[in-house]
Design a protein around this motif. Structure first.
Motif, mmCIF file in Angstrom:
data_model
loop_
_atom_site.group_PDB
_atom_site.id
_atom_site.type_symbol
_atom_site.label_atom_id
_atom_site.label_comp_id
_atom_site.label_asym_id
_atom_site.label_seq_id
_atom_site.Cartn_x
_atom_site.Cartn_y
_atom_site.Cartn_z
ATOM 1 N N VAL A 19 40.107 34.086 35.083
ATOM 2 C CA VAL A 19 41.009 35.063 34.459
ATOM 3 C C VAL A 19 40.270 35.653 33.267
ATOM 4 O O VAL A 19 39.960 34.950 32.307
ATOM 5 C CB VAL A 19 42.329 34.407 34.031
ATOM 6 N N LEU A 20 39.980 36.923 33.378
ATOM 7 C CA LEU A 20 39.108 37.586 32.395
ATOM 8 C C LEU A 20 39.771 37.756 31.027
ATOM 9 O O LEU A 20 41.000 37.831 30.940
ATOM 10 C CB LEU A 20 38.673 38.948 32.951
ATOM 11 N N PRO A 60 35.916 32.942 49.723
ATOM 12 C CA PRO A 60 34.946 33.507 48.766
ATOM 13 C C PRO A 60 34.668 32.473 47.680
ATOM 14 O O PRO A 60 35.553 31.707 47.305
ATOM 15 C CB PRO A 60 35.687 34.729 48.199
ATOM 16 N N ALA A 61 33.430 32.456 47.199
ATOM 17 C CA ALA A 61 33.068 31.469 46.175
ATOM 18 C C ALA A 61 33.815 31.701 44.876
ATOM 19 O O ALA A 61 34.170 30.754 44.177
ATOM 20 C CB ALA A 61 31.568 31.494 45.947
ATOM 21 N N SER A 62 34.073 32.969 44.567
ATOM 22 C CA SER A 62 34.731 33.278 43.303
ATOM 23 C C SER A 62 35.511 34.572 43.398
ATOM 24 O O SER A 62 35.182 35.453 44.192
ATOM 25 C CB SER A 62 33.698 33.380 42.173
ATOM 26 N N VAL A 63 36.574 34.641 42.611
ATOM 27 C CA VAL A 63 37.345 35.862 42.418
ATOM 28 C C VAL A 63 37.713 35.916 40.936
ATOM 29 O O VAL A 63 37.725 34.881 40.258
ATOM 30 C CB VAL A 63 38.626 35.926 43.276
ATOM 31 N N SER A 64 38.021 37.095 40.467
ATOM 32 C CA SER A 64 38.422 37.227 39.070
ATOM 33 C C SER A 64 39.433 38.345 38.914
ATOM 34 O O SER A 64 39.530 39.240 39.770
ATOM 35 C CB SER A 64 37.205 37.492 38.176
ATOM 36 N N GLY A 65 40.189 38.273 37.839
ATOM 37 C CA GLY A 65 41.169 39.297 37.548
ATOM 38 C C GLY A 65 41.612 39.195 36.107
ATOM 39 O O GLY A 65 41.427 38.157 35.466
ATOM 40 N N SER A 66 42.189 40.254 35.619
ATOM 41 C CA SER A 66 42.671 40.288 34.242
ATOM 42 C C SER A 66 44.120 39.824 34.189
ATOM 43 O O SER A 66 44.835 39.897 35.197
ATOM 44 C CB SER A 66 42.564 41.704 33.679
ATOM 45 N N GLU A 116 46.553 30.272 32.607
ATOM 46 C CA GLU A 116 46.700 28.931 33.190
ATOM 47 C C GLU A 116 46.403 28.908 34.686
ATOM 48 O O GLU A 116 46.267 27.840 35.277
ATOM 49 C CB GLU A 116 48.125 28.421 32.964
ATOM 50 N N ASP A 117 46.289 30.091 35.302
ATOM 51 C CA ASP A 117 45.983 30.140 36.731
ATOM 52 C C ASP A 117 44.499 29.924 36.988
ATOM 53 O O ASP A 117 44.092 29.721 38.139
ATOM 54 C CB ASP A 117 46.394 31.492 37.330
ATOM 55 N N GLU A 118 43.700 29.985 35.954
ATOM 56 C CA GLU A 118 42.254 29.792 36.116
ATOM 57 C C GLU A 118 41.997 28.372 36.606
ATOM 58 O O GLU A 118 42.315 27.387 35.938
ATOM 59 C CB GLU A 118 41.522 30.046 34.803
ATOM 60 N N ALA A 119 41.416 28.269 37.804
ATOM 61 C CA ALA A 119 41.239 26.980 38.472
ATOM 62 C C ALA A 119 40.474 27.209 39.764
ATOM 63 O O ALA A 119 40.148 28.343 40.121
ATOM 64 C CB ALA A 119 42.601 26.352 38.780
ATOM 65 N N ASP A 120 40.197 26.123 40.473
ATOM 66 C CA ASP A 120 39.651 26.214 41.823
ATOM 67 C C ASP A 120 40.809 26.160 42.808
ATOM 68 O O ASP A 120 41.778 25.422 42.605
ATOM 69 C CB ASP A 120 38.690 25.054 42.097
ATOM 70 N N TYR A 121 40.687 26.920 43.885
ATOM 71 C CA TYR A 121 41.733 26.962 44.914
ATOM 72 C C TYR A 121 41.120 26.641 46.277
ATOM 73 O O TYR A 121 40.058 27.160 46.627
ATOM 74 C CB TYR A 121 42.398 28.336 44.946
ATOM 75 N N TYR A 122 41.807 25.785 47.010
ATOM 76 C CA TYR A 122 41.338 25.365 48.333
ATOM 77 C C TYR A 122 42.421 25.617 49.377
ATOM 78 O O TYR A 122 43.588 25.271 49.175
ATOM 79 C CB TYR A 122 41.019 23.870 48.341
#
Lengths: 110, 120
Positions: A109-110, A7-13, A83-89
């Protein structure tokens, strides 16, 4: 060799869990236990966070976990932190003795 | 922990070649591999190929076959990647990384990246 599908993007609190999927084929993800996940912060190099489908390198938080079912691998991050906000491959070995990356997923990370 | 130090940024013209180096702090690679990855500005990671010091051989991705050559100078534990027939699509950061046979070939050690700019 086509790229693996993420997926191009995901988000979470903060505090929540998220899962990033990585879909390949019978020639790569489904065929071998050689699936890795990399984290990349802006303007930084990639960092290995999961190898061999579900193994964490020394020093990587146990909030990171991996799994695989058929031709889809997944990365789960629990207890989200800023700190988890990043790109993942994701990356998988293929039957042609090559590797293929996924297109990357931007975690917010919202 | 292997330290990888790559050569500095370069500017090339379309059609030129470029040679990127990656010097490793260890001389013992065992069954490990050295992979090379391209990342264009704002884009994802693209696997280019890998070199196996143990067999002195390389495997290349289809997209780069015939245009990329990966080698090693064993005396200096330095790995090289030459890319020929450069186009603007090759404007990117190129990374080297070691991938361990003890870790399901996960690539834990990465160079700092080398920016190659292709412009007329």
């Amino acid at each position: 060799q086509s790229a693996l599908t993420q997926p191009a993007s995901v988000s979470g609190s903060p505090g929540q869990s998220i899962t990033i999927s990585c879909t390949g084929t019978s020639s790569d993800v489904a065929r071998y236990p050689f699936v890795s996940w990399y984290q990349q912060h802006p303007d930084k190099g990639p960092k290995l966070v999961i190898f061999g489908v579900n193994n964490r390198p020394s020093g990587v938080s146990n909030r990171f976990s991996g799994s695989k079912s058929g031709n889809t691998a997944s990365l789960t991050i629990s207890g989200l932190q800023a700190e988890d906000e990043a790109d993942y491959y994701c990356s998988s070995y293929t039957r042609r003795n090559t590797w293929v990356f996924g297109g990357g997923t931007k975690l917010t990370v919202l | 922990q292997v330290q990888l130090v790559q050569s500095g940024a370069e500017v090339r013209k379309p059609g030129d070649s470029v040679n990127v180096s990656c010097r490793a702090s260890t001389h013992n690679f065992g069954g490990d591999y050295v992979q090379w990855v391209r990342q264009a500005p704002g884009r994802g990671l693209q696997w280019m190929g890998w070199f196996h010091p143990g067999s002195d051989g390389a495997t290349y991705a289809d997209d780069f076959e015939g245009r990329v050559t990966m080698t090693m100078d064993a005396s200096s534990t330095t790995f090289f990647m030459e890319v020929s027939s450069l186009t603007s699509d090759d404007t990117a950061i190129f990374y080297c990384a070691t991938c361990s046979s003890d870790a399901y070939l996960g690539c834990a050690n990465w160079g700092q990246g080398t920016l190659i700019t292709v412009s007329s």
